[in-house]
Design a protein around this motif. Structure first.
Motif, mmCIF file in Angstrom:
data_model
loop_
_atom_site.group_PDB
_atom_site.id
_atom_site.type_symbol
_atom_site.label_atom_id
_atom_site.label_comp_id
_atom_site.label_asym_id
_atom_site.label_seq_id
_atom_site.Cartn_x
_atom_site.Cartn_y
_atom_site.Cartn_z
ATOM 1 N N PRO A 199 -10.525 -0.355 -4.864
ATOM 2 C CA PRO A 199 -10.058 0.672 -5.388
ATOM 3 C C PRO A 199 -9.466 1.716 -4.434
ATOM 4 N N ARG A 200 -9.082 3.071 -5.044
ATOM 5 C CA ARG A 200 -8.413 3.814 -4.110
ATOM 6 C C ARG A 200 -9.606 4.503 -3.166
ATOM 7 N N LEU A 201 -9.254 4.955 -2.009
ATOM 8 C CA LEU A 201 -9.853 5.447 -0.983
ATOM 9 C C LEU A 201 -9.742 7.016 -0.945
ATOM 10 N N HIS B 137 -6.064 -3.834 -7.600
ATOM 11 C CA HIS B 137 -5.511 -2.875 -6.960
ATOM 12 C C HIS B 137 -5.982 -3.208 -5.624
ATOM 13 N N ARG B 138 -4.904 -2.941 -4.709
ATOM 14 C CA ARG B 138 -5.120 -3.110 -3.245
ATOM 15 C C ARG B 138 -5.212 -1.900 -2.573
ATOM 16 N N ALA C 217 -1.805 0.067 -5.834
ATOM 17 C CA ALA C 217 -2.251 0.217 -4.363
ATOM 18 C C ALA C 217 -2.312 1.592 -3.727
ATOM 19 N N GLN C 218 -2.988 1.520 -2.534
ATOM 20 C CA GLN C 218 -3.276 2.746 -1.826
ATOM 21 C C GLN C 218 -3.284 2.421 -0.305
ATOM 22 N N LEU C 219 -2.174 2.600 0.223
ATOM 23 C CA LEU C 219 -1.725 2.184 1.723
ATOM 24 C C LEU C 219 -2.191 3.456 2.492
ATOM 25 N N LEU D 153 3.168 -4.567 4.147
ATOM 26 C CA LEU D 153 2.098 -3.859 4.695
ATOM 27 C C LEU D 153 0.736 -4.128 3.474
ATOM 28 N N ILE D 154 1.115 -3.575 2.263
ATOM 29 C CA ILE D 154 0.383 -3.493 1.065
ATOM 30 C C ILE D 154 -0.180 -5.083 0.786
#
Length: 311
Positions: free
Chosen positions: A187-189, A15-16, A65-67, A179-180
Motif C-alpha cells: 500500500p501507499r507509504l 498496488h506497488r 503505485a507510489q514511487l 522503476l515502479i
C-alpha cells in the motif's frame, strides 16, 4: 529509508510502493531528473558540481503505485569531512532501496569514477536491480548516445539501460514505469498529496543556496551553506512570513564575493530566492539574509552538526 509506514488505501495485491535512488558522479543530472519525475521542484539544481548535499526524497503517487525517489549527492573522492560523510550517506541509501538508477550524462565519456561507483554497487547491493540512465540526451547527438549505450554495456550487466532527457521530457514516463515495475506489492507509504518529506526550513535554505550559487566562481560553491535561523508568520498578519537565513562561507574573501559591491549581489540573491519561496509557501515573504564566515566548516565536526550534516 527507515521502517515502511502502514497506509490506508488500495490492497497490497494491486498496488506497488517502494524506494528508488539516483546515484552517479557530480553533475550527472540526478536532481533535474528527480524534479521531472515528481513534476515539481523538490531538489535545487545548478551547473556547479556537488550541488546536492542531502538525500532528497521526491514522491510520485499514482492510483496503482507510489514511487519514492531519493536523489543522492554526487559520488567523488572526498577531500573534506563533509565529502566523506556524504559518501557514507549515499552508500547507506543504495543499500536500503528497491531499485537503483545509475546516472551517466550522454555528453560525457564513461570514466573511472563511473566504474568505481558501479563496482561499489555490485559489492554493497548485489541483489538490488540497477537501471542505467543515460541523462541529458538533449545535449548529445544520436551517435554519442549510441556510444554511451555501448560503453555502459562494458561496465556491468544492467537490468535495463534507458536514455532520457529531463529538460526535453523524453522517456521520463518510461523511466517511471521501469522503476515502479521493480517495486514490491505494497500500500501507499505517504499521503497522496505529499511530494516530499523534506522539512520546509530545509527547502527554503536550499533555495537560498541555489540563488547564491548562480554566477560564482568554481572554488566558492563548495564553501557555501545556508541555514534558516528564524521563521514564522508576521504578528497580526496571515499573508506575510518573516524568514531569516544565514549564509555561511569559509573565508573573508568569499564573504566579499557573496555580498558584492555594497551588498548588490546579496540583494540580487535575496530577490531571486524570495520569489521561489513565496511560490513554495503561498504567502508574501520578508527574507533577511546574513553572511558569516565559519572557517573551514567542511572539515569541522562541530560546524557540520550546526549546519545539519551530522549524518
Amino acid at each position: 529509508m527507515g521502517a515502511r509506514k502502514a497506509a490506508a488505501g488500495l490492497p497490497a495485491g494491486t498496488h506497488r510502493s517502494g524506494f528508488a535512488c539516483f546515484v552517479g558522479r557530480p553533475n550527472a543530472g540526478k536532481s533535474t531528473l528527480l524534479n521531472a519525475l515528481v513534476g515539481s521542484k523538490i531538489a535545487i539544481t545548478s551547473d556547479k558540481p556537488q550541488t546536492t548535499r542531502r538525500a532528497v526524497r521526491g514522491i510520485v503517487t499514482r492510483p496503482d503505485a507510489q514511487l519514492v525517489v531519493v536523489d543522492t549527492p554526487g559520488m567523488h573522492k572526498p577531500r573534506t569531512l563533509l565529502g566523506e560523510r556524504l559518501g557514507d550517506l549515499v552508500r547507506s541509501v543504495w543499500s536500503d532501496v528497491d531499485v537503483v538508477g545509475f546516472c551517466v550524462p550522454a555528453d560525457e565519456k564513461v570514466g573511472p569514477g563511473d566504474r568505481r561507483i558501479a563496482a561499489e554497487l555490485a559489492e554493497q547491493a548485489p541483489k538490488t536491480p540497477v537501471i542505467a540512465i543515460i541523462t541529458k540526451t538533449d545535449k548529445a547527438t544520436p551517435q554519442q548516445i549510441a556510444e554511451q549505450l555501448l560503453a555502459l554495456s562494458r561496465v556491468r550487466d544492467f537490468d535495463e539501460v534507458i536514455p532520457v532527457s529531463a529538460v526535453a521530457d523524453s522517456q521520463v514516463d518510461l523511466l517511471t514505469e521501469l522503476l515502479i515495475s521493480r517495486l514490491p506489492l505494497s500500500p501507499r507509504l505517504y499521503p497522496d498529496a505529499e511530494l516530499t518529506d523534506e522539512p520546509m526550513e530545509t527547502r527554503i535554505a536550499e533555495l537560498v543556496r541555489e540563488a547564491s550559487l548562480d554566477g560564482v566562481r568554481e572554488e566558492l560553491p563548495h564553501s557555501l551553506a545556508a541555514l534558516v535561523t528564524e521563521m514564522g508568520p508576521r504578528e497580526g498578519r496571515t499573508d506575510m512570513t518573516d524568514i531569516y537565513v544565514t549564509i555561511f562561507v569559509e573565508r573573508d574573501s568569499q564573504k566579499a564575493i557573496v555580498l558584492g559591491h555594497q551588498g548588490s549581489r546579496l540583494s540580487s540573491v535575496g530577490r531571486r530566492a524570495r520569489l521561489e519561496i513565496e511560490e513554495l509557501l503561498g504567502t508574501r515573504v520578508y527574507l533577511n539574509l546574513h553572511v558569516t564566515v565559519a572557517k573551514d566548516w567542511q572539515r569541522d565536526p562541530r560546524q557540520l552538526r550546526k549546519l545539519g550534516f551530522d549524518l
